[in-house]
Scaffold this active site. Structure first.
Site, mmCIF file in Angstrom:
data_model
loop_
_atom_site.group_PDB
_atom_site.id
_atom_site.type_symbol
_atom_site.label_atom_id
_atom_site.label_comp_id
_atom_site.label_asym_id
_atom_site.label_seq_id
_atom_site.Cartn_x
_atom_site.Cartn_y
_atom_site.Cartn_z
ATOM 1 N N CYS A 26 -45.640 -167.541 69.067
ATOM 2 C CA CYS A 26 -45.813 -168.970 69.257
ATOM 3 C C CYS A 26 -47.194 -169.344 68.767
ATOM 4 C CB CYS A 26 -45.709 -169.353 70.732
ATOM 5 S SG CYS A 26 -44.064 -169.223 71.409
ATOM 6 N N GLY A 52 -43.724 -170.135 64.993
ATOM 7 C CA GLY A 52 -42.555 -170.498 65.784
ATOM 8 C C GLY A 52 -41.885 -171.718 65.196
ATOM 9 N N ASN A 127 -48.728 -168.875 74.618
ATOM 10 C CA ASN A 127 -48.324 -167.896 73.614
ATOM 11 C C ASN A 127 -48.462 -166.520 74.231
ATOM 12 O OD1 ASN A 127 -50.077 -166.407 70.831
ATOM 13 N ND2 ASN A 127 -47.905 -166.269 71.307
ATOM 14 N N GLY A 128 -47.347 -165.793 74.309
ATOM 15 C CA GLY A 128 -47.422 -164.442 74.855
ATOM 16 C C GLY A 128 -46.280 -164.157 75.801
ATOM 17 N N TYR A 267 -48.372 -158.962 60.296
ATOM 18 C CA TYR A 267 -47.316 -159.937 60.025
ATOM 19 C C TYR A 267 -47.608 -161.356 60.496
ATOM 20 C CZ TYR A 267 -42.706 -162.118 60.034
ATOM 21 O OH TYR A 267 -41.661 -162.965 59.830
#
Length: 496
Positions: A26, A52, A127-128, A267
């Site tokens: 995200c 995302g 995020n996570g 990535y």
């Protein structure tokens, strides 16, 4: 992160054709101190869209009340046209682009989440993944808590609501001390923009400045988008509170050696971002250079698997002098909704997003370079496509080590049974991918590309568990699930 619907459900076998790729996490963005904050937030979210693509949302505060808007789909489909600040007025705002690994695509799971606490309005985006979220959630429900979503982010809201005494920031810190895992939070009260990063720095969070205003974001590319200056990273275990008086910093945890996520380099991060003071693009090129040293190939042309394989393929070509060509052309305009769960579409799925550039392939020995190999399904289809375009040989190289362990910190990584490198030898994988040779970057080579030396005996410098199995935190929910065989964690608590 936006919840995935049935077509993309990771428990099924009919993934989006890009499913062999690691799925994005995200992205979060926040700004304090500028009128039209929502418009700048939308721009920052555009820059973070790669993190995302399933849902997006913005929450703002105008000095009197909060405004929120959440949508399924891309930022550009929902926050362009009219000025977002006309619908979401205010001088501070937070935004979120989202992808989840479980649950359904329903609006109640889209972030930022907003709640009215006894201290006032509160919006938060995340995020996570909290590795003890289900355990805490179960305790809260037993105590009478009512949940409106399946997101682990909502667990934190309940913990904040139940915290005692002190300033709001004290309650916030009390809450994050009860959770574990990898996370980066951005949040709004009626006076303050808050940012928080997990104690190991697994998930990224950065501070920027635009004039006299401050910005929080997942990557530096978001600062570039809005013309802001990068100031510094939020330290691991740090909570920052930004208001009219400036920035205050709090240490929520004792300092320990950080372990940021290595997949930001492999990535996730955009190539033009700076992570940990390092250019992501340069690190990925160095991965390709080292890959060429470790796993050479006698070929005529080097072709990247777009888009994430491009920098490593350039590095491989520069190291060897073998020509680099765009032998695969990616169609950027294929939406998820076009993919249907039928055998015919599954068989042609790769061709919807990738086309072979026959002029660069026919009659040649081809080396394909990609950032990683997860299941191997899409890699095999790409190999077949290259052979069908007339390649005489096809060789494959991964610019990261073999992925042998699943993730529990916000990455959609399949369970171990579905990771090809966890279950097969190099020789067996070579046969399964139908290639003439197969090679992976070593873990030592990965660290070398980042300018580090891999320390086998000490704690790793990065969160690299997908390659090594060295998980940096307790996996409380995972361990419970393994112990009792429960699937509740997978389906009731989704990754944010």
């Amino acid at each position: 992160m936006a919840a995935s619907g049935p077509i993309d459900d990771p428990t099924t076998d009919y993934f989006d054709p890009a499913s062999d790729k690691i799925r994005e996490e995200c992205g979060v963005f926040g700004i304090f101190g500028l009128e039209n904050a929502a418009s700048l937030t939308a721009l920052g979210m555009h820059a973070l869209q790669h993190r995302g693509q399933e849902a997006c949302g913005i929450a703002s505060f105008d000095g009197e009340k909060f405004h929120t808007e959440r949508h399924l789909g891309l930022v550009g489909d929902n926050f362009t046209g009219d000025d977002p600040s006309e619908r979401l007025p205010g001088y501070m705002a937070i935004g979120h682009v989202r992808y989840s690994t479980a649950g359904q695509t329903i609006l109640r799971n889209v972030q930022p989440l907003f709640s009215m606490l006894h201290t006032g309005g509160f919006a938060i985006a995340h995020n996570g993944h909290l590795t003890n979220a289900y355990t805490i959630r179960e305790q809260l429900v037993e105590a009478g808590a009512l949940f409106q979503s399946t997101s682990d982010t909502e667990v934190l809201i309940h913990l904040i609501a139940r915290a005692k005494g002190g300033e709001f920031i004290d309650r916030f810190i009390n809450a994050i001390r009860q959770v574990d895992g990898g996370y980066a939070f951005v949040a709004l009260t009626d006076k303050t923009l808050i940012g928080a990063r997990d104690r190991l720095g697994i998930r990224p969070l950065l501070i920027g400045r635009l004039g006299d205003s401050y910005i929080l974001a997942s990557e530096t590319c978001a600062f570039d988008m809005v013309g802001a200056e990068f100031i510094r990273e939020v330290d691991p275990g740090e909570v920052v509170a930004i208001n009219a008086d400036g920035i205050r910093s709090f240490r929520a945890f004792p300092e320990i050696a950080p372990r940021p996520c290595v997949f930001e380099f492999v990535y996730f991060a955009r190539p033009d971002s700076i992570v940990g003071g390092k250019s992501v693009y340069n690190v990925r090129k160095r991965m390709g250079q080292r890959l060429a040293e470790e796993t050479p190939a006698d070929v005529d042309v080097i072709i990247p698997v777009p888009d994430s394989g491009v920098p490593a393929a350039i590095g491989f070509a520069q190291e060897t002098g073998i020509p680099f060509e765009l032998g695969i052309i990616r169609n950027h305009y294929v939406g998820r909704t076009f993919i249907q769960p039928t055998q015919q579409i599954r068989d042609m799925g790769v061709r919807l997003k990738h086309s072979a550039n026959r002029a660069m392939i026919e009659g040649k020995r081809v080396l394909l370079v990609d950032d990683s190999i997860v299941r191997g399904t899409t890699s095999t289809k790409i190999v077949r496509m290259i052979k069908a375009a007339g390649a005489t040989e096809v060789h494959f190289r991964s610019a990261s080590p073999p992925i042998k362990f699943p993730d529990h910190y916000g990455i959609d990584m399949p369970n171990k049974e579905k990771l090809i490198a966890a279950n097969y030898s190099l020789e067996a994988m070579t046969e399964m991918l139908e290639v003439d040779s197969l090679g992976f970057l070593s873990i030592e080579g990965l660290y070398w590309a980042m300018g580090e030396e891999y320390r086998r005996e000490d704690a790793p410098q990065y969160t690299d568990h997908c390659f090594t199995g060295h998980y940096p935190t307790p996996l409380i929910d995972r361990d419970r699930e393994m112990a009792d065989g429960s699937k509740q964690l997978s389906f009731l608590v989704e990754v944010a």
